[in-house]
Structure formats: C-alpha cells, structure tokens
Design a protein around this motif. Structure first.
Motif, PDB file in Angstrom:
ATOM      1  N   ALA A 184       0.968  -1.213   0.232  1.00 44.17           N
ATOM      2  CA  ALA A 184       0.048  -0.112   0.008  1.00 44.17           C
ATOM      3  C   ALA A 184       0.831   1.449   0.161  1.00 44.17           C
ATOM      4  CB  ALA A 184      -0.863  -0.098   1.186  1.00 44.17           C
ATOM      5  N   LEU A 185       1.858   1.328   0.873  1.00 47.91           N
ATOM      6  CA  LEU A 185       3.069   2.444   0.828  1.00 47.91           C
ATOM      7  C   LEU A 185       3.519   2.824  -0.310  1.00 47.91           C
ATOM      8  CD1 LEU A 185       4.733   4.099   2.511  1.00 47.91           C
ATOM      9  CD2 LEU A 185       6.270   2.405   2.321  1.00 47.91           C
ATOM     10  N   TYR A 186       3.788   1.438  -0.975  1.00 46.31           N
ATOM     11  CA  TYR A 186       4.337   1.923  -2.759  1.00 46.31           C
ATOM     12  C   TYR A 186       3.464   2.571  -3.607  1.00 46.31           C
ATOM     13  CZ  TYR A 186       8.119  -1.389  -1.135  1.00 46.31           C
ATOM     14  OH  TYR A 186       9.363  -2.065  -0.469  1.00 46.31           O
ATOM     15  N   CYS A 187       2.206   2.382  -3.472  1.00 44.33           N
ATOM     16  CA  CYS A 187       1.181   3.012  -4.364  1.00 44.33           C
ATOM     17  C   CYS A 187       1.059   4.353  -3.677  1.00 44.33           C
ATOM     18  CB  CYS A 187      -0.087   2.285  -3.954  1.00 44.33           C
ATOM     19  SG  CYS A 187      -0.331   0.684  -4.866  1.00 44.33           S
ATOM     20  N   PHE A 188       1.147   4.791  -2.551  1.00 43.90           N
ATOM     21  CA  PHE A 188       1.233   6.089  -2.345  1.00 43.90           C
ATOM     22  C   PHE A 188       2.415   6.800  -2.685  1.00 43.90           C
ATOM     23  CE2 PHE A 188      -2.613   7.342   0.196  1.00 43.90           C
ATOM     24  CZ  PHE A 188      -3.488   6.090   0.350  1.00 43.90           C
ATOM     25  N   MET A 189       3.585   6.014  -2.450  1.00 41.79           N
ATOM     26  CA  MET A 189       4.773   6.752  -2.910  1.00 41.79           C
ATOM     27  C   MET A 189       4.588   7.169  -4.307  1.00 41.79           C
ATOM     28  SD  MET A 189       7.568   4.479  -0.705  1.00 41.79           S
ATOM     29  CE  MET A 189       8.943   4.795  -1.892  1.00 41.79           C
ATOM     30  N   ALA A 190       4.223   6.190  -5.274  1.00 46.66           N
ATOM     31  CA  ALA A 190       4.160   6.491  -6.706  1.00 46.66           C
ATOM     32  C   ALA A 190       3.094   7.675  -6.993  1.00 46.66           C
ATOM     33  CB  ALA A 190       3.488   5.274  -7.414  1.00 46.66           C
ATOM     34  N   ALA A 191       2.207   7.665  -5.986  1.00 42.00           N
ATOM     35  CA  ALA A 191       0.967   8.840  -6.216  1.00 42.00           C
ATOM     36  C   ALA A 191       1.610  10.091  -5.880  1.00 42.00           C
ATOM     37  CB  ALA A 191      -0.308   8.261  -5.036  1.00 42.00           C
ATOM     38  N   ILE A 192       2.259  10.189  -4.604  1.00 40.46           N
ATOM     39  CA  ILE A 192       2.877  11.777  -4.466  1.00 40.46           C
ATOM     40  C   ILE A 192       3.815  12.154  -5.498  1.00 40.46           C
ATOM     41  CG2 ILE A 192       4.746  11.138  -2.988  1.00 40.46           C
ATOM     42  CD1 ILE A 192       3.668  13.257  -1.149  1.00 40.46           C
ATOM     43  N   GLU A 193       4.676  11.234  -6.049  1.00 42.37           N
ATOM     44  CA  GLU A 193       5.619  11.672  -7.183  1.00 42.37           C
ATOM     45  C   GLU A 193       5.102  12.062  -8.229  1.00 42.37           C
ATOM     46  OE1 GLU A 193       8.662  12.291  -6.348  1.00 42.37           O
ATOM     47  OE2 GLU A 193       9.718  12.351  -8.204  1.00 42.37           O
ATOM     48  N   MET A 194       3.785  11.227  -8.602  1.00 41.85           N
ATOM     49  CA  MET A 194       3.065  11.449  -9.852  1.00 41.85           C
ATOM     50  C   MET A 194       2.376  13.132  -9.620  1.00 41.85           C
ATOM     51  SD  MET A 194       1.264   8.234 -10.933  1.00 41.85           S
ATOM     52  CE  MET A 194       2.220   6.707 -11.201  1.00 41.85           C
ATOM     53  N   ILE A 195       1.903  13.244  -8.258  1.00 43.99           N
ATOM     54  CA  ILE A 195       1.332  14.556  -8.026  1.00 43.99           C
ATOM     55  C   ILE A 195       2.538  15.698  -8.217  1.00 43.99           C
ATOM     56  CG2 ILE A 195       0.202  16.168  -6.446  1.00 43.99           C
ATOM     57  CD1 ILE A 195      -1.317  13.648  -5.504  1.00 43.99           C
ATOM     58  N   HIS A 196       3.345  15.416  -7.769  1.00 43.44           N
ATOM     59  CA  HIS A 196       4.674  16.350  -7.727  1.00 43.44           C
ATOM     60  C   HIS A 196       5.101  16.648  -9.284  1.00 43.44           C
ATOM     61  CE1 HIS A 196       8.587  18.395  -7.212  1.00 43.44           C
ATOM     62  NE2 HIS A 196       9.328  17.211  -7.510  1.00 43.44           N
ATOM     63  N   LYS A 242      -3.815  18.505   0.674  1.00 41.51           N
ATOM     64  CA  LYS A 242      -2.296  19.342   0.696  1.00 41.51           C
ATOM     65  C   LYS A 242      -1.842  19.310  -0.619  1.00 41.51           C
ATOM     66  CE  LYS A 242      -1.220  19.200   5.206  1.00 41.51           C
ATOM     67  NZ  LYS A 242      -1.061  20.501   5.978  1.00 41.51           N
ATOM     68  N   ALA A 243      -2.465  18.673  -1.679  1.00 40.50           N
ATOM     69  CA  ALA A 243      -2.046  18.945  -2.963  1.00 40.50           C
ATOM     70  C   ALA A 243      -3.038  19.805  -3.639  1.00 40.50           C
ATOM     71  CB  ALA A 243      -2.339  17.528  -3.921  1.00 40.50           C
ATOM     72  N   GLY A 244      -4.364  20.373  -3.119  1.00 46.00           N
ATOM     73  CA  GLY A 244      -5.292  20.754  -3.791  1.00 46.00           C
ATOM     74  C   GLY A 244      -5.416  22.429  -3.492  1.00 46.00           C
ATOM     75  N   VAL A 245      -6.468  23.098  -3.212  1.00 41.47           N
ATOM     76  CA  VAL A 245      -6.791  24.463  -3.162  1.00 41.47           C
ATOM     77  C   VAL A 245      -6.354  24.890  -1.836  1.00 41.47           C
ATOM     78  CG1 VAL A 245      -8.519  24.924  -4.802  1.00 41.47           C
ATOM     79  CG2 VAL A 245      -9.059  24.036  -2.601  1.00 41.47           C
ATOM     80  N   TYR A 246      -6.274  23.973  -0.879  1.00 41.87           N
ATOM     81  CA  TYR A 246      -5.797  24.435   0.543  1.00 41.87           C
ATOM     82  C   TYR A 246      -4.481  24.177   0.649  1.00 41.87           C
ATOM     83  CZ  TYR A 246     -10.863  24.849   1.362  1.00 41.87           C
ATOM     84  OH  TYR A 246     -12.276  24.960   1.459  1.00 41.87           O
ATOM     85  N   GLY A 247      -3.702  23.531  -0.278  1.00 45.71           N
ATOM     86  CA  GLY A 247      -2.287  23.408  -0.165  1.00 45.71           C
ATOM     87  C   GLY A 247      -1.599  23.705  -1.499  1.00 45.71           C
ATOM     88  N   MET A 248      -0.969  22.965  -2.375  1.00 44.57           N
ATOM     89  CA  MET A 248      -0.329  23.408  -3.545  1.00 44.57           C
ATOM     90  C   MET A 248      -0.724  24.146  -4.413  1.00 44.57           C
ATOM     91  SD  MET A 248       2.176  20.663  -5.841  1.00 44.57           S
ATOM     92  CE  MET A 248       0.459  20.098  -6.727  1.00 44.57           C
ATOM     93  N   VAL A 249      -2.118  23.635  -5.042  1.00 48.76           N
ATOM     94  CA  VAL A 249      -2.515  24.696  -6.022  1.00 48.76           C
ATOM     95  C   VAL A 249      -2.855  26.093  -5.398  1.00 48.76           C
ATOM     96  CG1 VAL A 249      -4.547  24.800  -7.512  1.00 48.76           C
ATOM     97  CG2 VAL A 249      -3.569  22.466  -7.203  1.00 48.76           C
ATOM     98  N   GLY A 250      -3.511  26.024  -4.170  1.00 40.55           N
ATOM     99  CA  GLY A 250      -3.653  27.411  -3.536  1.00 40.55           C
ATOM    100  C   GLY A 250      -2.583  28.281  -3.557  1.00 40.55           C
ATOM    101  N   GLY A 251      -1.431  27.708  -3.287  1.00 45.47           N
ATOM    102  CA  GLY A 251      -0.146  28.569  -3.153  1.00 45.47           C
ATOM    103  C   GLY A 251       0.376  28.843  -4.596  1.00 45.47           C
ATOM    104  N   GLN A 252       0.264  27.854  -5.467  1.00 46.29           N
ATOM    105  CA  GLN A 252       0.509  28.323  -6.774  1.00 46.29           C
ATOM    106  C   GLN A 252      -0.484  29.367  -7.419  1.00 46.29           C
ATOM    107  OE1 GLN A 252       2.870  27.488  -8.527  1.00 46.29           O
ATOM    108  NE2 GLN A 252       2.519  27.325 -10.799  1.00 46.29           N
ATOM    109  N   VAL A 253      -1.735  29.532  -6.927  1.00 49.02           N
ATOM    110  CA  VAL A 253      -2.494  30.508  -7.506  1.00 49.02           C
ATOM    111  C   VAL A 253      -2.069  31.916  -7.375  1.00 49.02           C
ATOM    112  CG1 VAL A 253      -4.807  31.499  -7.209  1.00 49.02           C
ATOM    113  CG2 VAL A 253      -4.603  28.957  -7.756  1.00 49.02           C
ATOM    114  N   LEU A 303       2.426  26.985   1.218  1.00 47.73           N
ATOM    115  CA  LEU A 303       1.444  26.207   0.285  1.00 47.73           C
ATOM    116  C   LEU A 303       2.024  25.351  -1.033  1.00 47.73           C
ATOM    117  CD1 LEU A 303      -0.441  27.622   2.317  1.00 47.73           C
ATOM    118  CD2 LEU A 303      -2.239  27.758   0.577  1.00 47.73           C
ATOM    119  N   LYS A 304       2.575  26.073  -1.728  1.00 50.63           N
ATOM    120  CA  LYS A 304       3.188  25.865  -2.938  1.00 50.63           C
ATOM    121  C   LYS A 304       4.234  24.741  -2.770  1.00 50.63           C
ATOM    122  CE  LYS A 304       6.405  27.841  -5.008  1.00 50.63           C
ATOM    123  NZ  LYS A 304       7.185  29.076  -5.938  1.00 50.63           N
ATOM    124  N   THR A 305       5.124  24.944  -1.825  1.00 43.35           N
ATOM    125  CA  THR A 305       6.013  23.781  -1.745  1.00 43.35           C
ATOM    126  C   THR A 305       6.139  22.892  -0.521  1.00 43.35           C
ATOM    127  OG1 THR A 305       7.565  25.368  -2.703  1.00 43.35           O
ATOM    128  CG2 THR A 305       8.745  23.653  -1.569  1.00 43.35           C
TER     129      THR A 305
END
Ligand code: FPP
Ligand code: MG
Length: 296
Positions: free
Chosen positions: A66-78, A149-160, A181-183
């Motif tokens: 399960a961890l490996y799936c989440f590790m792949a997921a976060i690197e894909m989001i990044h 954390k990846a969305g509007v309250y996190g990374m996307v919010g910071g990027q905006v 937020l962004k980083t």
C-alpha cells in the motif's frame, strides 16, 4: 554505508516502484503513456516518496504494498505540478531535470494532458493501495491528507497566489503563505501520509506536519538561493528563472545572507521537532541536514 550511498540506493528503489506503477500497455492513447513516463522518469531527487517511506518506517509501518502505491501517487502529483508549472502559461521553462520539458517534447496540448493524466493516475494508484490494506481507514485518512495538501488548501492554492502576485512586491506574510502552500504542503503530506499509513498516533502525525512545514520553508528558500548562485548544468533547469519571471523571492526581499540564515533556522526547527519524537531516524535526520547544503 555513508549517507550519499544510502540515498542513492533509496532513489533507485523508488525509481523501480515508479516504473512499475506507470501504465505499461500499448494502446491507442500511447502518446500520453509516453509523456507520463518521460515526465516521471526524468531523474529528480525523489524527495517526497523518500520522506513518505522514511516516515512510514519510523512508525513501524508494515503494509509496504500500500505504501508503494502512495509513494508513486505523491511523485506523480509532484511531477504533474512541475509539468504544468513549466507550461508557457505559467513559468514557460524549456528545461527541467536536465532535459527538455514535457511540453517542449510532446507539444503544449500533450503537456497539459500529461499533467492531468498524472494527477488522475495518482489517485487511481492511491485507491488501489487502500484496497490492499487491512485497515482501509488509515488509507482513507492518508488519501484525505494527500488530496487536501495537493489541492486548493495546499499546493494549488499556493501556486494561484504565486501566479497572481508575480511581478508585484510581496509582504512577508504573502511570501510565507506562498512558500508554505506551494512547496511546503506536499512535503508535509509526504511525512504525514507515511506516518498515517503506518498507523501513527494523531499527535505524531501533527508533529510530522510541523517538521514538513519547516522543511518546506527551508527547501523553497534554498531553491531561491540556487536560482541565483547555481548553474543551469548543475540544476538541470535554467538559473535566473525567478528574475526572468519577476518573482519576488526570499533572496530578493531579504538578501542572500538572511536567506542562508533562514534555511539553517527552518532546518534547525525541523530537526528539533524530529528530536522530540519517541522514535528515532538517523537517516531522516541526515536527509534534512543534507537539504540545507543541497546543490540541486
Ligand atoms: C522543485 O522540487 C519544486 C518546488 C521547489 C516546488 C515549486 C512548486 C510548484 C512548481 C507548484 C506548482 C503547482 C501547480 C499546481 C502547477 P524538487 O527540487 O524536489 O524537484 P525534483 O523532483 O526535480 O528534484
Ligand atoms: Mg513557478
């Protein structure tokens, strides 16, 4: 093993996980598979999956599949965030991780779609991870953190806010908001999801968030420093990008000396918070220290 060798071995392990997680089949939408692979397998420090795994190990996590799936997921989001950040509508950069950016190779249309594809695929992967878990509740909580954390309250919010305020003078508060937020948000997510997947107590998860926030600030300020002091060859992406894009950075606001001090201070806070945990991770400690002096 010295730290650098340990790190290299961990990066290689992560790259194997990533390779396996990407779509393999040949099909009519082959171009998008190629663009995803090109973007994800381009090198990169693999910090987010690395932090996630270290945090998982720190709290005695057991369910590695399960961890490996989440590790792949976060690197894909990044990676999606980098692909979109490099688009002409955003930073318009031609190089990243030492090679041409995704939109330069596959065209702007496929650059946009590759980012979209990676973001969606990340959630498919994380959900597949949850399906494998004995305690799916932990998986759902981890996914909630990742999504937020990846969305509007996190990374996307910071990027905006970053995009909106480009070319304008920033207050300390605005700069801090963007960096957090962004980083910071995705680094927080890495440390938090690793601990949640391992079944850590809520107070420990919150401490991991605190560590991530400080690591995030140090990391982004170091990014600002390297944009001024490094070379394109070393960084694998153009230097002077902030000035070109009229970005107000920590270095621009407070100067190089203060920026270097701030990196030390935020890293120090992260290390101090790590010390307060009842469990210890010499590698995580060394990893955070290495980020203070990182050259790329
Ligand atoms: C480099 O990471 C990335 C950052 C310092 C974060 C900057 C934030 C963005 C580009 C957010 C963009 C958001 C959207 C929604 C488009 P790194 O040095 O770990 O890169 P690496 O993986 O190549 O080593
Ligand atoms: Mg940018």
């Amino acid at each position: 093993m010295v730290f650098r060798q340990q790190m290299q071995a961990k990066v290689e392990e992560i790259e194997e996980i990533l390779k396996k997680a990407l779509p393999q089949e040949k099909s009519l939408q082959q171009t998008i598979f190629k663009a995803m692979e090109y973007s994800v397998m381009a090198g990169g420090k693999r910090l987010r999956p690395m932090l996630m795994k270290e945090s998982f190990e720190l709290f005695g996590g057991k369910q590695r599949d399960a961890l490996y799936c989440f590790m792949a997921a976060i690197e894909m989001i990044h990676t999606y965030s980098l692909v979109h950040d490099d688009l002409p509508a955003m930073d318009n950069d031609d190089y990243r991780r030492g090679r041409e950016t995704t939109h330069k190779v596959f065209g702007e249309d496929m650059g946009i779609l590759a980012g979209d594809a990676l973001l969606n695929f990340a959630y498919e992967k994380a959900l597949a991870g949850i399906e494998k878990m004995e305690d799916a509740g932990c998986g759902v909580r981890a996914l909630q953190i990742l999504a937020r954390k990846a969305g509007v309250y996190g990374m996307v919010g910071g990027q905006v806010v970053d995009v909106e305020l480009t070319g304008k003078p920033l207050t300390e508060e605005q700069l801090g908001f963007i960096y957090r937020l962004k980083t910071g948000a995705l680094l927080e997510a890495a440390l938090m999801t690793g601990s949640v997947l391992a079944g850590a107590a809520q107070e420990d998860v919150l401490r991991m968030e605190q560590i991530g926030q400080n690591v995030g600030m140090a990391f982004q300020i170091q990014d600002d420093i390297l944009d001024v002091t490094s070379t394109t060859q070393e960084l694998g992406k153009p230097v002077g990008s902030d000035a070109k894009n009229e970005k107000t950075t920590y270095v621009a606001l407070y100067g190089m000396e203060a920026a270097r001090k701030a990196v030390e201070e935020y890293s120090g806070k992260a290390l101090a918070a790590l010390e307060t945990l009842s469990v210890k991770s010499p590698y995580l400690n060394a990893l955070i220290k290495s980020m203070i002096h990182r050259k790329k």
